[in-house]
Design a protein around this motif. Structure first.
Motif, PDB file in Angstrom:
ATOM      1  N   VAL A  49       0.836  -1.205   0.000  1.00  0.00           N
ATOM      2  CA  VAL A  49       0.000   0.000   0.000  1.00  0.00           C
ATOM      3  C   VAL A  49       0.872   1.256   0.000  1.00  0.00           C
ATOM      4  O   VAL A  49       0.650   2.193  -0.777  1.00  0.00           O
ATOM      5  N   LEU A  50       1.887   1.283   0.855  1.00  0.00           N
ATOM      6  CA  LEU A  50       2.792   2.427   0.918  1.00  0.00           C
ATOM      7  C   LEU A  50       3.521   2.618  -0.402  1.00  0.00           C
ATOM      8  O   LEU A  50       3.623   3.739  -0.925  1.00  0.00           O
ATOM      9  N   ALA A  51       4.053   1.526  -0.949  1.00  0.00           N
ATOM     10  CA  ALA A  51       4.827   1.612  -2.197  1.00  0.00           C
ATOM     11  C   ALA A  51       3.963   2.089  -3.349  1.00  0.00           C
ATOM     12  O   ALA A  51       4.396   2.914  -4.167  1.00  0.00           O
ATOM     13  N   ALA A  52       2.731   1.590  -3.425  1.00  0.00           N
ATOM     14  CA  ALA A  52       1.836   2.035  -4.484  1.00  0.00           C
ATOM     15  C   ALA A  52       1.549   3.524  -4.368  1.00  0.00           C
ATOM     16  O   ALA A  52       1.526   4.254  -5.369  1.00  0.00           O
ATOM     17  N   ALA A  53       1.375   4.001  -3.139  1.00  0.00           N
ATOM     18  CA  ALA A  53       1.061   5.417  -2.921  1.00  0.00           C
ATOM     19  C   ALA A  53       2.225   6.324  -3.283  1.00  0.00           C
ATOM     20  O   ALA A  53       2.024   7.462  -3.720  1.00  0.00           O
ATOM     21  N   LEU A  54       3.459   5.835  -3.099  1.00  0.00           N
ATOM     22  CA  LEU A  54       4.641   6.674  -3.333  1.00  0.00           C
ATOM     23  C   LEU A  54       5.265   6.452  -4.710  1.00  0.00           C
ATOM     24  O   LEU A  54       6.216   7.137  -5.077  1.00  0.00           O
ATOM     25  N   SER A  55       4.736   5.505  -5.482  1.00  0.00           N
ATOM     26  CA  SER A  55       5.389   5.104  -6.724  1.00  0.00           C
ATOM     27  C   SER A  55       5.338   6.166  -7.821  1.00  0.00           C
ATOM     28  O   SER A  55       6.104   6.083  -8.783  1.00  0.00           O
ATOM     29  N   PHE A 171       0.055  -4.073  15.029  1.00  0.00           N
ATOM     30  CA  PHE A 171      -0.051  -3.511  13.681  1.00  0.00           C
ATOM     31  C   PHE A 171      -1.012  -2.333  13.642  1.00  0.00           C
ATOM     32  O   PHE A 171      -0.953  -1.514  12.739  1.00  0.00           O
ATOM     33  N   GLY A 172      -1.914  -2.262  14.613  1.00  0.00           N
ATOM     34  CA  GLY A 172      -2.839  -1.136  14.663  1.00  0.00           C
ATOM     35  C   GLY A 172      -4.186  -1.482  14.060  1.00  0.00           C
ATOM     36  O   GLY A 172      -4.438  -2.617  13.644  1.00  0.00           O
ATOM     37  N   PRO A 173      -5.065  -0.484  14.005  1.00  0.00           N
ATOM     38  CA  PRO A 173      -6.419  -0.727  13.494  1.00  0.00           C
ATOM     39  C   PRO A 173      -6.431  -0.891  11.978  1.00  0.00           C
ATOM     40  O   PRO A 173      -6.283   0.077  11.238  1.00  0.00           O
ATOM     41  N   LEU A 174      -6.592  -2.116  11.527  1.00  0.00           N
ATOM     42  CA  LEU A 174      -6.641  -2.424  10.104  1.00  0.00           C
ATOM     43  C   LEU A 174      -8.035  -2.931   9.754  1.00  0.00           C
ATOM     44  O   LEU A 174      -8.739  -3.505  10.591  1.00  0.00           O
ATOM     45  N   MET A 269      -0.197   1.593   6.517  1.00  0.00           N
ATOM     46  CA  MET A 269      -1.176   1.398   5.464  1.00  0.00           C
ATOM     47  C   MET A 269      -2.259   2.474   5.492  1.00  0.00           C
ATOM     48  O   MET A 269      -3.052   2.575   4.562  1.00  0.00           O
ATOM     49  N   ASP A 270      -2.281   3.243   6.553  1.00  0.00           N
ATOM     50  CA  ASP A 270      -3.268   4.300   6.713  1.00  0.00           C
ATOM     51  C   ASP A 270      -2.819   5.536   5.944  1.00  0.00           C
ATOM     52  O   ASP A 270      -1.633   5.886   5.958  1.00  0.00           O
ATOM     53  N   PRO A 271      -3.734   6.248   5.255  1.00  0.00           N
ATOM     54  CA  PRO A 271      -3.343   7.444   4.490  1.00  0.00           C
ATOM     55  C   PRO A 271      -2.624   8.489   5.335  1.00  0.00           C
ATOM     56  O   PRO A 271      -1.692   9.135   4.852  1.00  0.00           O
ATOM     57  N   ALA A 272      -3.024   8.639   6.592  1.00  0.00           N
ATOM     58  CA  ALA A 272      -2.366   9.627   7.450  1.00  0.00           C
ATOM     59  C   ALA A 272      -0.922   9.219   7.729  1.00  0.00           C
ATOM     60  O   ALA A 272      -0.013  10.065   7.736  1.00  0.00           O
ATOM     61  N   ILE A 274       0.953   7.253   5.830  1.00  0.00           N
ATOM     62  CA  ILE A 274       1.673   7.410   4.564  1.00  0.00           C
ATOM     63  C   ILE A 274       2.012   8.872   4.334  1.00  0.00           C
ATOM     64  O   ILE A 274       3.098   9.205   3.844  1.00  0.00           O
ATOM     65  N   GLY A 275       1.103   9.759   4.727  1.00  0.00           N
ATOM     66  CA  GLY A 275       1.364  11.190   4.588  1.00  0.00           C
ATOM     67  C   GLY A 275       2.546  11.654   5.417  1.00  0.00           C
ATOM     68  O   GLY A 275       3.315  12.516   4.982  1.00  0.00           O
ATOM     69  N   ILE A 276       2.721  11.093   6.597  1.00  0.00           N
ATOM     70  CA  ILE A 276       3.871  11.434   7.439  1.00  0.00           C
ATOM     71  C   ILE A 276       5.172  11.037   6.746  1.00  0.00           C
ATOM     72  O   ILE A 276       6.150  11.795   6.722  1.00  0.00           O
ATOM     73  N   VAL A 277       5.176   9.841   6.165  1.00  0.00           N
ATOM     74  CA  VAL A 277       6.357   9.366   5.443  1.00  0.00           C
ATOM     75  C   VAL A 277       6.638  10.257   4.247  1.00  0.00           C
ATOM     76  O   VAL A 277       7.782  10.707   4.024  1.00  0.00           O
ATOM     77  N   ARG A 278       5.610  10.547   3.455  1.00  0.00           N
ATOM     78  CA  ARG A 278       5.788  11.375   2.264  1.00  0.00           C
ATOM     79  C   ARG A 278       6.336  12.761   2.629  1.00  0.00           C
ATOM     80  O   ARG A 278       7.259  13.270   1.980  1.00  0.00           O
ATOM     81  N   GLU A 279       5.772  13.365   3.644  1.00  0.00           N
ATOM     82  CA  GLU A 279       6.187  14.726   4.037  1.00  0.00           C
ATOM     83  C   GLU A 279       7.657  14.763   4.420  1.00  0.00           C
ATOM     84  O   GLU A 279       8.390  15.680   4.069  1.00  0.00           O
ATOM     85  N   PHE A 280       8.114  13.734   5.158  1.00  0.00           N
ATOM     86  CA  PHE A 280       9.515  13.712   5.575  1.00  0.00           C
ATOM     87  C   PHE A 280      10.443  13.520   4.379  1.00  0.00           C
ATOM     88  O   PHE A 280      11.507  14.146   4.302  1.00  0.00           O
ATOM     89  N   LEU A 281      10.059  12.664   3.467  1.00  0.00           N
ATOM     90  CA  LEU A 281      10.935  12.361   2.322  1.00  0.00           C
ATOM     91  C   LEU A 281      11.079  13.545   1.371  1.00  0.00           C
ATOM     92  O   LEU A 281      12.153  13.730   0.774  1.00  0.00           O
TER      93      LEU A 281
END
Length: 283
Positions: A49-55, A171-174, A269-272, A274-281
């Motif tokens: 999910v993360l890889a697809a979002a950042l690809s 893993f958290g709420p999935l 896998m949560d959009p929020a 993934i957003g944290i990862v994207r913002e840092f990168l």
């Protein structure tokens, strides 16, 4: 979902040539590369999910570390350890024809990233440590060692999913669909059912040297100079809040973000998240 490619690279361990499989997302000619490395008993498909979002922005590579997923199992079982994995990942990076890579590592994947990022002349531009740091709780490692490599043979997918939910509550709420996909990616067919998709000996290697006290890796962490982000599940038993805060004051002076309703380790896998990862990168 964007195209996912299955590839492999040849590695060498204890005189054994073996294949390390990985999934690749995004344009193969994109010079912006993100390597995502999974935890002890997981595999690279955790990052689908993360890889697809950042690809769209990154060429994302998600290896199956030796003994996991589609990668070969090691003959020398004692080699299931971080010092063996670092050269494997360098073999992968060497084939990419890029000078720098970003790194996201969950648990064991973060330890591999720390070991590499602490080396002079290393290729890591930015480092994300997902629920791992330079102090590893002996209690948490004992808990993980109690189940890794000891999973039963499953006759039904529902049985396997109940097992996974039971040993990986952190893993958290999935969603039910996410749990089912994680379960499918965690299994390999065997006989009339399924086994977990890893060499059971990875648990033996871990249990061979049980910890009585916490493992301290501060010298390695302090040698890191790459900008670093630490993600921590608020209920994590492996990475304490105090350690995460200390990581903000020494070494690379990391940023620290707590992930609500997760323990060890947030699945990103949560959009929020993934957003944290994207913002840092992209910062």
């Amino acid at each position: 979902m964007p195209d996912m490619r299955r590839c492999s690279v040849q590695c060498l361990t204890s005189g054994q040539l073996h294949r390390m499989a990985y999934t690749e997302w995004g344009r193969p000619d994109n010079p912006r590369v993100l390597i995502c490395v999974h935890g002890l008993s997981r595999n690279g498909r955790d990052f689908d999910v993360l890889a697809a979002a950042l690809s769209c922005d990154y060429r994302v590579l998600c290896p199956d570390i030796a003994g996991r997923g589609d990668s070969d199992w090691l003959v020398d079982k004692s080699a299931y350890a971080v010092p063996s994995y670092v050269p494997h990942l360098l073999s992968l990076i060497a084939r990419l024809d890029v000078e720098r890579v970003d790194w996201l590592g969950t648990s064991m994947g973060g330890l591999i990233g720390m070991a590499l990022a602490a080396m002079p002349g290393n290729p890591i531009r930015r480092l994300i440590l997902n629920d791992v740091g330079p102090v590893l709780s002996a209690v948490a490692l004992t808990r993980i060692g109690d189940y890794v490599g000891r999973a039963p043979h499953f006759l039904a997918l529902e049985e396997a999913e109940r097992y996974l939910r039971g040993v990986c509550p952190g893993f958290g709420p999935l969603s039910d669909a996410q749990w089912r996909q994680l379960t499918l990616n965690s299994l390999r067919p065997e006989g009339n059912g399924w086994r977990m998709h890893y060499d059971p000996a990875i648990g033996d290697a871990m249990r061979a040297q049980p910890l009585k006290t916490d493992m301290l890796l501060w010298p390695m962490y302090d040698a890191i100079t790459a900008p670093t982000l630490v993600l921590r599940g608020v209920d994590s038993d492996l990475l304490s809040h105090a350690t995460a805060e200390a990581m903000c004051r020494r070494g690379p002076c990391a940023r620290h973000v707590e992930i609500a309703a997760a323990g060890h380790a947030p699945m990103l896998m949560d959009p929020a998240q993934i957003g944290i990862v994207r913002e840092f990168l992209v910062d």
